[in-house]
Design a protein around this motif. Structure first.
Motif: not given
Length: 754
Positions: A430, A432, A434, A657, A659-661
């Motif tokens: 998962q 990723q 930024n 999870q 922060q999404q990134q």
């Protein structure tokens, strides 16, 4: 260490502490703290970034006044400019334009528009004559001797095209315009200080805001939009200072309350404050000595020293309370924990990342001093059995220790291994990242909206991307710019470029000025030209021998040309870009022409730095395990590695999870979790009484979670990411590390230690 020698070290400690405090008393008030976000960026010493920093645009600010009648706006603007503000100078666009007019008046018939130049080159003289007649019928005055020096009024028309663009009406001290069908006034000012210089910048911004507040009290409907680096720098500095004081204050208060709850004695409070105070003072002194202009964001990160240094205090107090023998048995583990923690900060010290270098120096020096304070001071100030631990805390730690020691080693190893595989695989699938540099800081939405409003009104809404040209001289630069104008015009016609601003639009190259003079002589001899001159009873003027050069202008007018190493660099500003990669390849046909995208370039630097940090994180883990294998043996080293990797991976997965990134600051946090969790692992494999280690680690982890967890609420995304991951990692390490006594230390050794 004999009693006599221990006294000697205590005196040396006192002498060093007093010396550092005296140094801080002299150096701290005059220290130049920076809030410049570019100072926090990796690799900020490249030639391109030096060029950006040399540009004086950061020393300008703009104000857009609207919301009341034009007469009231004029009164408000006049009132604002009449009251002096230290370090701020209001620009006078009318006087500036008059200065330009005077300069161009001495060099008429040298400045022509691209359209006029095309007519001259193609021999289409009638449009030039028609435009001249139309300008003559206008009631506006002409430049002095315009008809005698430049009868076709080419320079006159070019200047008027420039001043009437964007709907701005030139006035002596400001521009007037209409925005959203309402009158508005646009004011410009320059600063004679660095806006990122915290003390002067803050004082000047406060003085300006006071004047603006007075205006809004006088005219409640007056709207004021702000634009300029100063406003963003002040907000960033205020946020950093507020967060440093708030988070540091809450963390320190909570720690002191925790100490009082645990021991209900004044001695532990004094020892904790002494340890933290000395660590902070020495760390700050080291930063002021080694860095010319420390960054305020570094101080926010450095507040985490509270959560780490207090760990040493807890271990020292609990051991000293048991007597000299127990204290000496504890010191090697504390020293080993210090060494492994310093390994984590060693990476930050050598990375090309200025703000992290400062944090690393602050933390490394602070932790070394915290360790020395515990080692030298605690036995003198805390006699054996001089404090009593809270019975509820003792009972809680005893029950906790009992529960952990009842676990089955084989069952723990199996579950831990499966959990590690599951968490690691989930993270890898998962993950990723930024690498956007804008995570470093974030201005309030209202201020960004005002910035956009002012830039749009003034036609200064330039993109962060631009074109840079290099040349051996300013004349060569102007020639390069002139050759590029055709491509820029094509992009504009294709809708890929809104507008651009280049120095050549103000100063033609000498070669072009010579050509214009030759073409004008042909135009005067043409039939339309002779007819025009005869009607005005003018003689054809002789070719002008004077030439216009960048050196003819005041330096403030030619800011887009800057020296760069042994060459000159010219910046072409662009707006409303819609260029593709194939469009940008066309720039390769032009010599010494470069496309510059500072944000993308810095993002690439952050990405490269993230890879380096990942490698160092792995190396630090391997190096720590090697040291542990040497000092603790293979069984303990393997068990600690299992707990470390599980805690770090789980913290990163949960952060992902939420922060999404992930970003580079999550990795920096992981490095710190590694250092802290190693401390816990070292003490739980040190054959010390398990219950006392549980007590010390529980208190230490609680304080660390307080210090780092508060950072998760920071308004700066970078700090929030850092705080979140460290909080999660420390909490998980605290929960898992007591299992090391079961996985790595045999039961008979535990009972022997008891």
């Amino acid at each position: 260490m004999s009693w006599l020698s221990s006294k000697k070290y205590l005196y040396l400690w006192w002498l060093a502490t007093i010396t550092v405090l005296l140094y801080l008393a002299m150096a701290a008030p005059s220290a130049k703290w920076s809030s410049n976000i570019t100072a926090a960026l990796p690799g900020n010493n490249t030639a391109w970034q030096q060029l950006i920093q040399q540009n004086n645009s950061s020393r300008h600010l703009s104000l857009l006044l609207s919301g009341v009648s034009l007469a009231e706006l004029q009164q408000a603007a006049s009132q604002l400019q009449q009251e002096p503000i230290t370090h701020l100078h209001w620009l006078q666009p009318g006087a500036t334009f008059q200065q330009l007019q005077t300069l161009y008046q001495q060099h008429q018939a040298l400045l022509v528009s691209p359209e006029q130049l095309a007519w001259l080159r193609s021999g289409q003289y009638q449009p030039l004559v028609d435009a001249a007649w139309q300008r003559l019928y206008s009631p506006s005055p002409l430049l002095e001797n315009a008809l005698q020096q430049d009868p076709l009024l080419l320079t006159q028309q070019y200047l008027e095209q420039q001043t009437t663009s964007n709907g701005l009406l030139l006035r002596p001290a400001w521009f007037e315009l209409t925005t959203q069908r309402q009158p508005a006034i646009l004011l410009y000012a320059s600063l004679n200080i660095d806006p990122f210089e915290r003390n002067n910048g803050q004082a000047m911004a406060n003085a300006l805001e006071q004047k603006l507040s007075q205006l809004q009290q006088q005219w409640p409907s007056l709207n004021i939009a702000r634009s300029g680096v100063l406003f963003h720098a002040v907000v960033a500095a205020k946020n950093a200072s507020f967060e440093m004081q708030l988070y540091g204050g809450i963390s320190l208060s909570a720690i002191l309350l925790l100490i009082w709850f645990s021991f209900a004695n004044w001695r532990p409070l004094i020892l904790a404050l002494t340890t933290l105070g000395c660590a902070s003072a020495f760390g700050l002194a080291a930063v002021l000595l080694l860095f010319e202009q420390p960054h305020v964001l570094g101080l926010v990160f450095a507040t985490t020293l509270i959560g780490i240094a207090i760990d040493y205090s807890f271990h020292g107090m609990l051991a000293a309370n048991k007597g000299n023998k127990t204290f000496k048995r504890m010191l090697p583990s504390l020293l080993l924990g210090l060494i492994t923690t310093l390994l984590g900060y060693l990476a930050l010290m050598f990375l090309p990342f200025p703000i992290l270098n400062q944090v690393a120096v602050f933390m490394a020096v602070g932790l070394i001093v915290a360790f020395l304070t515990v080692k030298i001071v605690f036995l003198h100030w805390l006699p054996a059995a001089s404090m009593t631990v809270n019975k509820y805390l003792l009972q809680f730690c005893a029950n906790l220790s009992l529960k952990y020691n009842q676990a089955k080693p084989k069952w723990l190893l199996a579950v831990g291994s499966l959990a590690l595989v599951a968490v690691s695989c989930s993270l890898l699938l998962q993950i990723q990242f930024n690498d956007d540099v804008r995570l470093f800081n974030q201005s309030p939405a209202e201020l960004l909206q005002q910035e956009q409003q002012v830039r749009s009104a003034g036609g200064q809404n330039w993109d962060s991307r631009f074109i840079v040209l290099l040349g051996d001289s300013t004349e060569q630069l102007l020639q390069h710019e002139q050759s590029l104008q055709a491509l820029l015009h094509t992009w504009q016609q294709q809708g890929k470029l809104g507008s651009w601003q280049a120095t050549v639009q103000r100063v033609p190259p000498l070669q072009l000025q010579d050509e214009v003079q030759q073409l004008l002589q042909l135009a005067y001899q043409s039939e339309p030209g002779q007819d025009y001159l005869q009607q005005l009873q003018l003689k054809p003027p002789a070719a002008i021998t004077k030439r216009l050069s960048p050196e003819s202008f005041p330096s403030s007018f030619i800011q887009q040309i800057q020296p760069l190493n042994d060459k000159f660099a010219s910046v072409i500003l662009l707006s409303k870009l819609n260029l593709t990669s194939s469009d940008l390849t066309l720039l390769n046909a032009y010599p010494n022409t470069y496309w510059l995208d500072p944000i993308a370039d810095t993002n690439a630097s952050v990405k490269k730095l993230r890879y380096q940090l990942s490698i160092w994180l792995a190396l630090a883990l391997v190096l720590a395990i090697v040291i542990l294998f040497w000092r603790r043996g293979g069984r303990a080293a393997g068990a600690i590695m299992l707990i470390l990797v599980l805690a770090i991976s789980s913290a990163l997965l949960i952060s992902l999870q939420l922060q999404q990134q992930l970003n580079i600051f999550n990795l920096i946090a992981a490095l710190l979790v590694l250092a802290l969790a190693l401390d816990y692992g070292i003490f739980f494999t040190a054959k010390l009484p398990h219950q006392e280690v549980v007590q010390a680690v529980f208190l230490s982890a609680t304080t660390s979670c307080l210090a780092f967890g508060l950072l998760a609420f920071s308004k700066t995304p970078a700090i929030a990411s850092f705080g979140l991951t460290v909080f999660l990692g420390v909490a998980l390490a605290c929960i898992l590390s007591p299992l090391l006594s079961v996985l790595a230390v045999k039961e008979n050794k535990i009972h022997a230690a008891l």
